[in-house]
Design a protein around this motif. Structure first.
Motif, short mmCIF file in Angstrom:
data_model
loop_
_atom_site.label_atom_id
_atom_site.label_comp_id
_atom_site.label_asym_id
_atom_site.label_seq_id
_atom_site.Cartn_x
_atom_site.Cartn_y
_atom_site.Cartn_z
N PHE A 14 0.84 -1.20 0.00
CA PHE A 14 0.00 0.00 0.00
C PHE A 14 0.87 1.25 0.00
O PHE A 14 0.64 2.19 -0.76
CB PHE A 14 -0.93 0.00 1.22
CG PHE A 14 -1.63 1.32 1.41
CD1 PHE A 14 -2.72 1.67 0.62
CD2 PHE A 14 -1.18 2.23 2.36
CE1 PHE A 14 -3.35 2.89 0.77
CE2 PHE A 14 -1.81 3.46 2.52
CZ PHE A 14 -2.90 3.79 1.73
N PHE A 15 1.91 1.26 0.85
CA PHE A 15 2.76 2.44 0.95
C PHE A 15 3.51 2.70 -0.34
O PHE A 15 3.67 3.84 -0.76
CB PHE A 15 3.74 2.31 2.13
CG PHE A 15 4.59 3.53 2.33
CD1 PHE A 15 4.02 4.71 2.75
CD2 PHE A 15 5.94 3.50 2.06
CE1 PHE A 15 4.79 5.86 2.93
CE2 PHE A 15 6.72 4.63 2.22
CZ PHE A 15 6.13 5.81 2.65
N GLU A 16 3.95 1.63 -1.01
CA GLU A 16 4.66 1.80 -2.28
C GLU A 16 3.74 2.42 -3.33
O GLU A 16 4.12 3.37 -4.02
CB GLU A 16 5.19 0.46 -2.76
CG GLU A 16 6.10 0.55 -3.95
CD GLU A 16 6.75 -0.79 -4.28
OE1 GLU A 16 7.16 -0.95 -5.44
OE2 GLU A 16 6.84 -1.66 -3.40
N LYS A 21 2.04 7.30 -6.36
CA LYS A 21 0.95 8.18 -6.82
C LYS A 21 1.12 9.60 -6.30
O LYS A 21 0.93 10.56 -7.04
CB LYS A 21 -0.40 7.61 -6.37
CG LYS A 21 -0.80 6.37 -7.15
CD LYS A 21 -2.09 5.77 -6.65
CE LYS A 21 -2.39 4.48 -7.41
NZ LYS A 21 -3.56 3.78 -6.89
N VAL A 22 1.49 9.74 -5.03
CA VAL A 22 1.67 11.08 -4.46
C VAL A 22 2.86 11.77 -5.12
O VAL A 22 2.79 12.97 -5.44
CB VAL A 22 1.84 11.01 -2.92
CG1 VAL A 22 2.27 12.34 -2.35
CG2 VAL A 22 0.55 10.54 -2.27
#
Length: 157
Positions: A14-16, A21-22
């Protein structure tokens, strides 16, 4: 070996996914325009808030928090991109018959060792400038072989 399109897609954390995206979104033109608009609105509202400490604290706190978080997100994405580039370069080096395999995984050697290799490449660059043809190329291994040949030749004298 399964080479279907779904087999090539690996599950990412999820963090990757979030950091990619951010990072893409914040590096865009609309993101810059939004950030500029926020700063502009903040500046315009200064007289309404009499340039108070609270007014200044709002922008200082906001920018500090955003900067702090963005450093980690951008670094995460940069680390992954850097590793992917290194692996691609390693594959190119390993697959080419004339390249020096000593350069595979070179990013894991010390800075002093990198400087030694950099000196070799500087010498190769200078040697290639003396060549009449642009098609002549040199490698570290070739330079090492020539060095050994010269050493043996000097020893015979």
């Amino acid at each position: 070996m399964n080479t279907s399109p779904t087999a090539s897609r690996r599950k990412t954390s999820f963090f990757e996914n979030f950091s990619q995206k951010v990072t893409r979104a914040t590096g865009s033109t609309p993101a810059f325009i939004i950030a500029f608009a926020i700063v502009l609105i903040w500046a315009i509202t200064g007289p309404f808030f009499h340039y108070s400490e609270t007014w200044q604290l709002v922008i200082n706190t906001g920018t500090t928090i955003i900067t702090f978080l963005m450093v980690f997100l951008i670094q995460k994405t940069q680390n992954k991109d850097s590793m992917a580039i290194q692996l691609k370069l390693n594959e190119l080096i390993a697959s080419h018959e004339y390249s020096s395999n000593r350069l595979v995984n070179i990013e894991n050697i010390s800075e002093d060792e990198l400087k030694v290799i950099q000196k070799f490449y500087k010498q190769l660059s200078e040697a290639s400038r003396k060549e009449e043809s642009l098609l002549v190329s040199h490698s570290i291994d070739e330079a090492q072989q020539k060095h050994e040949w010269k050493r043996k030749l000097a020893a015979k004298k």
